[in-house]
Scaffold this active site. Structure first.
Site, short mmCIF file in Angstrom:
data_model
loop_
_atom_site.label_atom_id
_atom_site.label_comp_id
_atom_site.label_asym_id
_atom_site.label_seq_id
_atom_site.Cartn_x
_atom_site.Cartn_y
_atom_site.Cartn_z
N SER A 49 0.83 -1.21 0.00
CA SER A 49 0.00 0.00 0.00
C SER A 49 0.86 1.25 0.00
O SER A 49 0.52 2.25 -0.64
CB SER A 49 -0.95 0.00 1.19
OG SER A 49 -0.24 -0.09 2.42
N GLU A 50 2.01 1.22 0.72
CA GLU A 50 2.95 2.34 0.68
C GLU A 50 4.39 1.86 0.78
O GLU A 50 4.67 0.84 1.43
CB GLU A 50 2.69 3.35 1.81
CG GLU A 50 1.55 4.31 1.56
CD GLU A 50 0.29 3.92 2.29
OE1 GLU A 50 -0.76 4.51 2.03
OE2 GLU A 50 0.35 2.99 3.11
N THR A 51 5.27 2.61 0.15
CA THR A 51 6.72 2.43 0.24
C THR A 51 7.31 3.80 0.54
O THR A 51 6.88 4.80 -0.04
CB THR A 51 7.29 1.90 -1.08
OG1 THR A 51 6.73 0.62 -1.35
CG2 THR A 51 8.81 1.78 -1.03
N HIS A 80 0.63 5.05 8.81
CA HIS A 80 1.47 3.88 9.06
C HIS A 80 2.85 4.05 8.43
O HIS A 80 3.85 3.61 9.01
CB HIS A 80 0.73 2.58 8.67
CG HIS A 80 1.15 1.89 7.43
ND1 HIS A 80 0.61 2.20 6.20
CD2 HIS A 80 2.04 0.88 7.22
CE1 HIS A 80 1.17 1.41 5.28
NE2 HIS A 80 2.04 0.61 5.86
#
Length: 280
Positions: A49-51, A80
């Site tokens: 979902s995110e990097t 997060h």
């Protein structure tokens, strides 16, 4: 390896004290020389979902700078990734200048504090709050598959991603939702209370129709921050623990605390599940 740089890499599980039950985050260290295109390409490849990418700060008040990417775009802030990036920076030997940690990102400076082994960030100001227009509200309620009588309240709770918050009467109703996520016009966070005396005060679910391949986010810091600003100290206690991810096999625990000055702090456990290097 010609033409590529080897960088330290961590994958951090956020909002859990047990491996594989939170929200994973990929973190690339020492990414100053990477272009935005290279960062986006790697974020798309991780398919998380995110990097995030850690860089030297440009603001002297910050300890480090972070750029946050989904598989499709860069975000100015996300919860997060903030906790996971701070965890990775500290674990790699980062030493904050002050008592807390100060992160520089797209929305500016974000303050973090350490309470024992748990990190927490100060919720950024809401960009938009208050009533949602009737047409948009009706689209949201229809896509969630609930009746208007099931909705206790509905309001903007947007601190960047565009959240609309929906209150239901119980956690059981939240857990029972089977929405048509593709029909949601905006990102929607749904919250409902557990019975008094339960381990957690509320169950939270985050539906993200515009995130490629991710209909429901496992555990969402930005949403829980905005829900805390909306509900803590009024509908909910000033400090409480939210459960998230139950329906999709996670066990997220988000600790929301109202400071003496009214600041909402959003915290959770973090742990490294993968550590190594990447050649980019």
């Amino acid at each position: 390896m010609s033409g590529r740089t080897v960088r330290d890499f961590r994958q951090v599980d956020v909002f859990t004290d047990r491996p594989l039950l939170g929200n994973p985050l990929a973190v690339v260290h020492d990414a100053d020389a990477m272009s935005a295109e290279e960062m986006q390409r790697f974020a798309r490849w991780t398919n998380l979902s995110e990097t995030t990418f850690l860089l030297a700060p440009t603001d002297p008040a910050a300890d480090y700078r972070v750029r946050i990417f989904t598989t499709e775009t860069e975000l100015p802030f996300a919860g997060h990734p903030t906790l996971g990036s701070a965890h990775a920076w500290l674990e790699a030997g980062g030493v904050p200048a002050g008592e807390g940690v100060v992160q520089e990102c797209g929305v500016g400076l974000v303050e973090l504090r350490r309470d024992g082994g748990r990190l927490a960030f100060a919720a950024p100001d809401l960009i938009r709050s208050g009533p949602v227009d009737v047409d948009l509200s009706e689209q949201i309620v229809a896509a969630l598959g609930v009746d208007w009588g099931d909705v206790v309240d509905l309001a903007w709770a947007d601190n960047g991603p565009g959240w609309v918050g929906v209150r239901l009467a119980s956690a059981a109703q939240v857990l029972a939702l089977r929405p048509d996520v593709d029909r949601l016009p905006v990102d929607v966070g749904v919250v409902g209370p557990y019975p008094e005396g339960s381990e957690c005060a509320v169950e939270v679910r985050a539906f993200v129709p515009h995130a490629a391949g991710i209909a429901e986010d496992p555990v969402t810091g930005s949403l829980n921050a905005s829900l805390g600003q909306w509900l803590a100290g009024d509908v909910l206690p000033p400090s409480y623990v939210a459960s998230q991810g139950s329906v999709i096999g996670r066990r997220g625990r988000v600790h929301v605390d109202t400071g003496a000055d009214g600041t909402i702090w959003v915290g959770g456990d973090t742990l490294t599940t993968i550590r190594g290097t990447v050649a980019l």
